[in-house]
Design an enzyme around this catalytic site. Structure first.
Site, mmCIF file in Angstrom:
data_model
loop_
_atom_site.group_PDB
_atom_site.id
_atom_site.type_symbol
_atom_site.label_atom_id
_atom_site.label_comp_id
_atom_site.label_asym_id
_atom_site.label_seq_id
_atom_site.Cartn_x
_atom_site.Cartn_y
_atom_site.Cartn_z
ATOM 1 N N VAL A 1 7.175 -41.493 27.971
ATOM 2 C CA VAL A 1 7.856 -40.523 26.663
ATOM 3 C C VAL A 1 6.589 -39.079 26.807
ATOM 4 O O VAL A 1 5.576 -39.184 26.652
ATOM 5 C CB VAL A 1 7.627 -40.344 25.184
ATOM 6 C CG1 VAL A 1 8.533 -39.170 24.407
ATOM 7 C CG2 VAL A 1 8.607 -42.232 25.472
ATOM 8 N N SER A 2 6.868 -37.411 27.343
ATOM 9 C CA SER A 2 6.440 -36.872 27.846
ATOM 10 C C SER A 2 5.370 -36.689 26.458
ATOM 11 O O SER A 2 6.437 -36.593 25.077
ATOM 12 C CB SER A 2 7.258 -36.044 28.754
ATOM 13 O OG SER A 2 7.715 -36.268 29.552
ATOM 14 N N ALA A 3 4.459 -35.668 26.720
ATOM 15 C CA ALA A 3 3.415 -34.961 25.939
ATOM 16 C C ALA A 3 4.288 -33.952 25.178
ATOM 17 O O ALA A 3 5.468 -33.435 26.152
ATOM 18 C CB ALA A 3 2.664 -34.731 26.129
ATOM 19 N N ARG B 1 11.516 -39.368 17.360
ATOM 20 C CA ARG B 1 10.987 -39.828 18.433
ATOM 21 C C ARG B 1 10.329 -41.090 18.531
ATOM 22 O O ARG B 1 10.637 -41.352 19.347
ATOM 23 C CB ARG B 1 9.810 -38.651 18.469
ATOM 24 C CG ARG B 1 9.178 -38.980 20.002
ATOM 25 C CD ARG B 1 7.892 -37.690 19.820
ATOM 26 N NE ARG B 1 6.678 -38.109 20.475
ATOM 27 C CZ ARG B 1 6.558 -37.498 21.985
ATOM 28 N NH1 ARG B 1 7.525 -37.071 22.615
ATOM 29 N NH2 ARG B 1 6.402 -37.609 22.562
#
Length: 418
Positions: free
Chosen positions: A74-76, A42
């Site tokens: 960058v989404s949760a 990530r």
């Protein structure tokens, strides 16, 4: 211990710790999604951000607009994991992701494997260039990255077994269903009167295949869709730039009637409905949005100081409101014993007590009929669908008309098991 001897956790250790947490609370439930989260680095997709932030459960902002509002993130990981679990992606599938960033596309690529195909589309060239570079760096050169407005889908690589939308959508364009393979599904965070749910949409069976039905719904939040699919909300300010009412669907007929309303006498009405402070009540906003004409969002900028909204000592206000003519009310709570609060409403305007009572009354209906249930059914229909087909349960169905579609939200009848 000397600071020089402290060893910070590695990216791999932090990643495994995050996945362990997602497994523990059952956000991740399938081996395929777990393996994808353990495999994709990530931090590659958020260069410059501290590792602890990257591998936390928060979003990482990639780009902001001129006003400072995030337009690419960058989404949760919790949201990404839930959408992937909703999608039920398998090896060899063809997947279209609408809204790029790179990380989620890499997760999908891990799941579909080398026999599948992943296409990710975004309207922002900065975003697609970054996504392409990050995907290459992480080893996912096989992902197709396309700069385009996804309102028309991406016919070049269609049909798709899955379409995942990672931006808040207000409508479902026809191209998305046209490019969906037989037996395929769309996972989309759809805004309905300002309330967003991540819906799993599939074609209805048999002769009803002209519309989509939802198989599951999850609470979520995403940056809003840009381009042709963008939708501008209507905002009426009540106190300078600090307090306003925002309408996602619908509008005030005579906004001037609310001029100066916050200076008027206010009223509080309590529902008798008590919940634990940590108890979720995710179906309540949906019920209010479907049962109250004039439902809207209360928006407050607290950075400018105390907005002056009424709350009881130890209570709070919520961004769910209703406006009718010259009065409005918003959802609020007050303490009701150790660790518990009671729902109610605070109203302003000449009819403050009446409109607050209306809102509090619908909280009571929700508590009686739907608080412990599974929630409503959702369906998405072509815009030319006859009205008689839309409301199968007229007393418990809300019809929200958009540009391309009608969206129906149908609650179970009170005498049916739920």
């Amino acid at each position: 211990m000397d600071n020089d001897t402290i060893i910070s956790p590695s990216a791999e250790q932090l990643r495994d710790r995050l996945v362990d947490d997602l497994l523990a609370d059952k956000t991740v439930t399938s081996p395929r999604v777990e393996e994808a989260f353990r495999s994709v680095p990530r931090h590659v997709f958020a260069p410059g951000a501290p590792l602890e932030q990257v591998y936390s459960r928060d979003i990482v902002v990639v780009k902001r607009n001129e006003q400072g509002t995030p337009i690419s993130t960058v989404s949760a990981p919790e949201i990404q994991a839930r959408m992937l679990e909703q999608a039920e992606i398998g090896p060899g599938m063809r997947v279209l992701e609408i809204g790029s960033g790179g990380f989620n596309a890499a997760l999908i690529a891990e799941i579909v494997g080398t026999t599948g195909q992943v296409t990710t589309v975004d309207i922002d060239q900065d975003v697609t260039e970054r996504a392409r570079a990050f995907l290459n760096e992480a080893g996912y050169e096989r992902v197709n990255v396309v700069l385009a407005d996804a309102e028309t889908g991406m016919a070049e690589f269609a049909p798709y077994d899955r379409i995942l939308v990672t931006a808040g959508a207000w409508d479902i364009p026809p191209a998305w269903t046209d490019q969906l393979a037989a037996g395929g599904r769309i996972v989309v965070p759809l805004r309905m009167r300002g309330v967003t749910r991540s819906l799993v949409l599939e074609r209805a069976p048999g002769s009803d295949a002209d519309h989509l039905v939802s198989r599951s719904a999850e609470v979520c939040g995403f940056v809003k869709m840009q381009g042709a699919g963008a939708h501008t909300e209507r905002l009426w300010l009540l106190r300078g730039e600090q307090v306003g009412l925002r309408f996602d669907d619908g509008a005030l007929e005579e906004p001037s009637l609310l001029d100066g309303v916050l200076a008027s006498e206010r009223a509080a009405v309590w529902s008798g409905v008590v919940v634990g402070r940590a108890e979720p009540f995710e179906s309540l906003p949906l019920w209010l949005a479907t049962s109250l004409p004039g439902f809207c969002a209360l928006t407050v900028d607290s950075s400018a100081g105390d907005p002056g909204l009424a709350v009881e000592a130890g209570g709070r206000w919520f961004p769910y409101a209703v406006a009718e003519g010259d009065s409005f009310a918003y959802l609020s709570t007050r303490p009701s014993g150790e660790g518990r609060v009671e729902f109610g409403a605070h109203g302003y305007g000449p009819h403050a007590a009446d409109i607050a009572a209306s809102l509090a009354g619908q909280v009571t209906v929700w508590d009686r009929d739907y608080r412990r249930g599974s929630g409503p059914d959702f369906a998405v229909w072509p815009i030319d669908t006859p009205a008689e087909r839309l409301a199968t349960r007229p007393d418990r169905t809300a019809v929200i008309s958009k540009v391309h579609r009608h969206v129906t939200i149908s609650w179970p009848s009170v005498d049916s098991p739920h």
